[in-house]
Every structure is written in C-alpha cells, then in structure tokens.
Design an enzyme around this catalytic site. Structure first.
Site, PDB file in Angstrom:
ATOM      1  N   SER A   1       2.661  97.154  -8.631  1.00  0.00           N
ATOM      2  CA  SER A   1       2.690  95.940  -7.985  1.00  0.00           C
ATOM      3  C   SER A   1       3.050  96.698  -6.385  1.00  0.00           C
ATOM      4  O   SER A   1       3.662  97.500  -6.280  1.00  0.00           O
ATOM      5  CB  SER A   1       3.633  95.349  -8.580  1.00  0.00           C
ATOM      6  OG  SER A   1       4.004  94.370  -7.494  1.00  0.00           O
TER       7      SER A   1
ATOM      8  N   TYR B   1      12.308  93.347 -11.155  1.00  0.00           N
ATOM      9  CA  TYR B   1      10.388  93.111 -10.874  1.00  0.00           C
ATOM     10  C   TYR B   1      10.128  94.752 -10.478  1.00  0.00           C
ATOM     11  O   TYR B   1       9.648  95.727 -10.418  1.00  0.00           O
ATOM     12  CB  TYR B   1       9.665  92.496 -10.952  1.00  0.00           C
ATOM     13  CG  TYR B   1       8.751  92.698 -10.937  1.00  0.00           C
ATOM     14  CD1 TYR B   1       7.599  92.652 -12.338  1.00  0.00           C
ATOM     15  CD2 TYR B   1       7.540  92.238 -10.082  1.00  0.00           C
ATOM     16  CE1 TYR B   1       5.820  91.933 -12.528  1.00  0.00           C
ATOM     17  CE2 TYR B   1       6.702  92.489  -9.812  1.00  0.00           C
ATOM     18  CZ  TYR B   1       5.478  92.450 -11.402  1.00  0.00           C
ATOM     19  OH  TYR B   1       4.075  92.579 -11.034  1.00  0.00           O
TER      20      TYR B   1
HETATM   21  P1  NAD Z   1      -0.320  88.107 -18.513  1.00  0.00           P
HETATM   22  O1  NAD Z   1       1.001  86.930 -18.130  1.00  0.00           O
HETATM   23  O2  NAD Z   1      -1.280  87.341 -17.610  1.00  0.00           O
HETATM   24  O3  NAD Z   1      -0.363  89.523 -19.132  1.00  0.00           O
HETATM   25  C1  NAD Z   1       0.477  90.027 -18.873  1.00  0.00           C
HETATM   26  C2  NAD Z   1       0.191  90.893 -20.969  1.00  0.00           C
HETATM   27  O4  NAD Z   1       1.577  91.906 -20.768  1.00  0.00           O
HETATM   28  C3  NAD Z   1      -0.158  90.055 -21.622  1.00  0.00           C
HETATM   29  O5  NAD Z   1      -1.204  90.602 -22.128  1.00  0.00           O
HETATM   30  C4  NAD Z   1       1.264  90.023 -22.638  1.00  0.00           C
HETATM   31  O6  NAD Z   1       0.672  89.432 -23.258  1.00  0.00           O
HETATM   32  C5  NAD Z   1       1.826  91.808 -22.046  1.00  0.00           C
HETATM   33  N1  NAD Z   1       3.049  91.515 -22.704  1.00  0.00           N
HETATM   34  C6  NAD Z   1       3.966  90.955 -21.934  1.00  0.00           C
HETATM   35  N2  NAD Z   1       5.290  91.319 -22.564  1.00  0.00           N
HETATM   36  C7  NAD Z   1       4.636  91.713 -23.952  1.00  0.00           C
HETATM   37  C8  NAD Z   1       5.726  92.284 -24.829  1.00  0.00           C
HETATM   38  N3  NAD Z   1       7.076  92.214 -24.745  1.00  0.00           N
HETATM   39  N4  NAD Z   1       4.944  92.934 -25.711  1.00  0.00           N
HETATM   40  C9  NAD Z   1       3.348  93.250 -25.754  1.00  0.00           C
HETATM   41  N5  NAD Z   1       3.001  92.800 -24.212  1.00  0.00           N
HETATM   42  C10 NAD Z   1       3.420  91.915 -23.645  1.00  0.00           C
HETATM   43  O7  NAD Z   1      -0.092  88.788 -16.227  1.00  0.00           O
HETATM   44  P2  NAD Z   1      -1.146  90.204 -15.372  1.00  0.00           P
HETATM   45  O8  NAD Z   1      -1.090  88.977 -14.699  1.00  0.00           O
HETATM   46  O9  NAD Z   1      -2.156  89.819 -16.272  1.00  0.00           O
HETATM   47  O10 NAD Z   1      -0.453  90.991 -15.630  1.00  0.00           O
HETATM   48  C11 NAD Z   1      -0.862  92.730 -16.283  1.00  0.00           C
HETATM   49  C12 NAD Z   1       0.166  93.364 -15.122  1.00  0.00           C
HETATM   50  O11 NAD Z   1      -0.148  93.071 -14.042  1.00  0.00           O
HETATM   51  C13 NAD Z   1       1.250  93.501 -15.414  1.00  0.00           C
HETATM   52  O12 NAD Z   1       2.074  94.757 -15.836  1.00  0.00           O
HETATM   53  C14 NAD Z   1       1.673  92.649 -13.826  1.00  0.00           C
HETATM   54  O13 NAD Z   1       3.407  93.047 -13.813  1.00  0.00           O
HETATM   55  C15 NAD Z   1       1.029  93.320 -12.716  1.00  0.00           C
HETATM   56  N6  NAD Z   1       0.902  92.743 -12.108  1.00  0.00           N
HETATM   57  C16 NAD Z   1       0.247  91.315 -12.179  1.00  0.00           C
HETATM   58  C17 NAD Z   1       0.240  90.580 -10.777  1.00  0.00           C
HETATM   59  C18 NAD Z   1       0.010  89.194 -10.420  1.00  0.00           C
HETATM   60  O14 NAD Z   1      -0.233  88.755  -9.603  1.00  0.00           O
HETATM   61  N7  NAD Z   1      -0.872  88.310 -11.825  1.00  0.00           N
HETATM   62  C19 NAD Z   1       0.457  91.063  -9.250  1.00  0.00           C
HETATM   63  C20 NAD Z   1       0.932  92.865  -9.199  1.00  0.00           C
HETATM   64  C21 NAD Z   1       1.103  93.645 -10.611  1.00  0.00           C
END
Ligand code: NAD
Length: 251
Positions: free
Chosen positions: A145, A159
């Site tokens: 991130s 985070y």
């Molecule tokens: P999201 O919440 O839609 O997806 C997160 C995924 O992680 C889901 O599929 C969920 O099932 C899985 N997950 C969470 N906890 C879990 C657990 N205990 N066991 C198994 N699976 C688990 O969010 P997203 O935005 O698609 O995030 C995906 C990645 O991108 C993450 O690592 C997040 O930190 C990163 N990210 C997101 C953003 C943003 O703004 N959305 C920005 C930078 C980085």
C-alpha cells in the site's frame, strides 16, 4: 505479448475487490487461477464459473487470521494442478484502533492485522519459495500500500506498518532467491475503489478529488493489470521492485 497461458496462479482474497479484478484479468490472459476466499465462498464459486468453470479455476477457503493457515493453503493450491507458478498475496484487512482505545482493543488490532497482512503473507511466501526451488523458479506478487511509504491515519498505523513489512519481505525474497529463478514484486496502491475503502471514499470524496492530482482513486482493474504485467515475466530484472499506483498523490 502478455500471455499467461499454462500458468497456475494462486490469488489470495480473490473473491472480491482487487483480488476479483486480478482473477478476471489473469484468466483473460490465459492463466488458470485458484481463487482463495476467507468467508465469501459463494462469491468465489460464482467467479470460478465466470472465468471458465473448473477447467480453468478453483475456489479454496482459508481463514488467514489462523496461524498456519497460509502454509496449508499454499500446499492445497499446489495439489490442484500439481504446481503453482505465481503467488499473488492480496488478502488483507484494515481495521482501526486509536491510541486512546483500551489496551485489549489495541493489542488485538495489532495482532490480527500483523497476522493477516504480514505473517500469513510470509508463510505463503515461505511455502512458495520452497515449491519454486524444486521447479527452477516462480513469481511472488505482494499487494502492499502507499501507506507503507506515506504512513496512514494514526488510527491505522498498524496497517501502514504491516504493509511496510510486506515491502521489506518482498525485497528480501528478491535478493535472496534471484539466483534460483524466484522473482518477487510488490504493488503499492493509494486508495482503490473497493469494499475495504468504500466508507472512507464516500465520506472524503471532495478531499480526495483535491488531494489526488489525477482527480480520482485507483480502479481495481488497474491494480489487476499491473499484477498481470508482473506475472508475465516481461521484465524479470524488475524483481524486488514495488510499483506505485496512486494518481501522482505520492510523488
Ligand atoms: P477487500 O476488503 O474487498 O478484499 C480483501 C480480501 O481479503 C477479501 O477477499 C477478504 O476475503 C480477504 N481477507 C481478509 N481477511 C481475511 C482472512 N482472515 N482470511 C482470508 N481472507 C481474508 O479489499 P481490497 O481493497 O480489495 O484489498 C485487497 C488488498 O489491497 C489488501 O491487501 C489491501 O490492504 C490492499 N489495498 C487496498 C487499498 C484500497 O484502498 N482498497 C489500497 C491499498 C492497498
């Protein structure tokens, strides 16, 4: 040129958000994909159908908050087709806690975030390295991130710390195993339009439009395209790199 035909890819947290966009993109360029899910089994199964059914994809559940679950997941993924060529560590959580919250909430939030975002990622990477060594190589792509570089709100410093750890882990793997054909990359998105960010994006739409030079947050598909490029081995010498996607909001 970007062709992943014949590659077997494990995408953690693949049932929604960035993970689901990644599964769609990888399948579109020929990969067979294991869609890992935490709780959303139904979404994972529908996605498997959408990208070509059991010939092309499989759904595997695992709660990555449980110690040891990451390693077990990787081994199960290998069992599907006898190998995994690319690991995409995408699953992650972003809970909040403040310095004024009770000790227990603080400790639980740190422990859970580090477990899911860093320790489970390390466990999956470890299994991947051991597997890739027996096969002469393989690729790891970790979703970090922008927060790793810029810091996050004070209620999400755990985070930011977990994602900083992911980048350090990625570089260590790249340095340590390049000679064995193992490639490791990270991607570092700013805000991405997914369920994880939805509440924040709704509340802060005006601030974000002002703060981000491109004027909008990152579409999940662009993160997916970046991951597909890294998985393609079109630029192997980029190993160890972290690619930014943030509309010039951190340059
Ligand atoms: P999201 O919440 O839609 O997806 C997160 C995924 O992680 C889901 O599929 C969920 O099932 C899985 N997950 C969470 N906890 C879990 C657990 N205990 N066991 C198994 N699976 C688990 O969010 P997203 O935005 O698609 O995030 C995906 C990645 O991108 C993450 O690592 C997040 O930190 C990163 N990210 C997101 C953003 C943003 O703004 N959305 C920005 C930078 C980085």
């Amino acid at each position: 040129m970007l062709d992943l035909t014949g590659k077997v890819v494990l995408v953690t947290g693949g049932s929604r958000g960035i993970g689901a966009a990644t599964v769609r993109t990888l399948a579109a360029v020929g990969a067979s994909v294991i869609v890992h899910y935490g709780r959303s089994e139904q979404q994972a199964r529908s996605l498997v159908e959408e990208v070509g059914g059991e010939e092309r994809a499989a759904a595997l559940g695992a709660d990555l908050a449980q110690p040891g679950a990451g390693a077990a997941l990787f081994r199960e993924a290998v069992a599907w087709r006898g190998r995994v060529d690319v690991l995409v560590n995408n699953a992650g959580i972003a809970p909040t806690v403040t310095v004024d919250d009770p000790d227990e909430a603080w400790a639980d939030t740190w422990a859970q975030t580090l477990q899911v975002n860093l320790v489970a990622v390390a466990d999956l990477c470890r299994e991947a390295v051991r597997h890739f060594r027996t096969r002469g190589g393989g690729t790891i792509i970790n979703v970090a991130s922008r927060a790793a570089f810029r810091g996050d709100n004070p209620d999400a410093m755990h985070y930011a710390a977990s994602k900083g750890g992911v980048i350090a882990l990625t570089r260590s793997i790249a340095r340590g195993y390049a000679r064995e054909g193992i490639l490791a990359y990270a991607v570092a998105p700013g805000w991405v339009r997914t369920d994880m960010a939805e509440g924040y994006l709704r509340e802060h739409a005006a601030d974000l439009a002002r703060d981000i030079p491109m004027g909008d947050v990152v579409p999940p598909e662009e993160v997916a395209h970046t991951i597909a490029f890294l998985a393609s081995e079109l630029a192997r010498h980029m190993t160890g790199a972290t690619l930014d996607l943030n509309g010039a909001s951190y340059v």
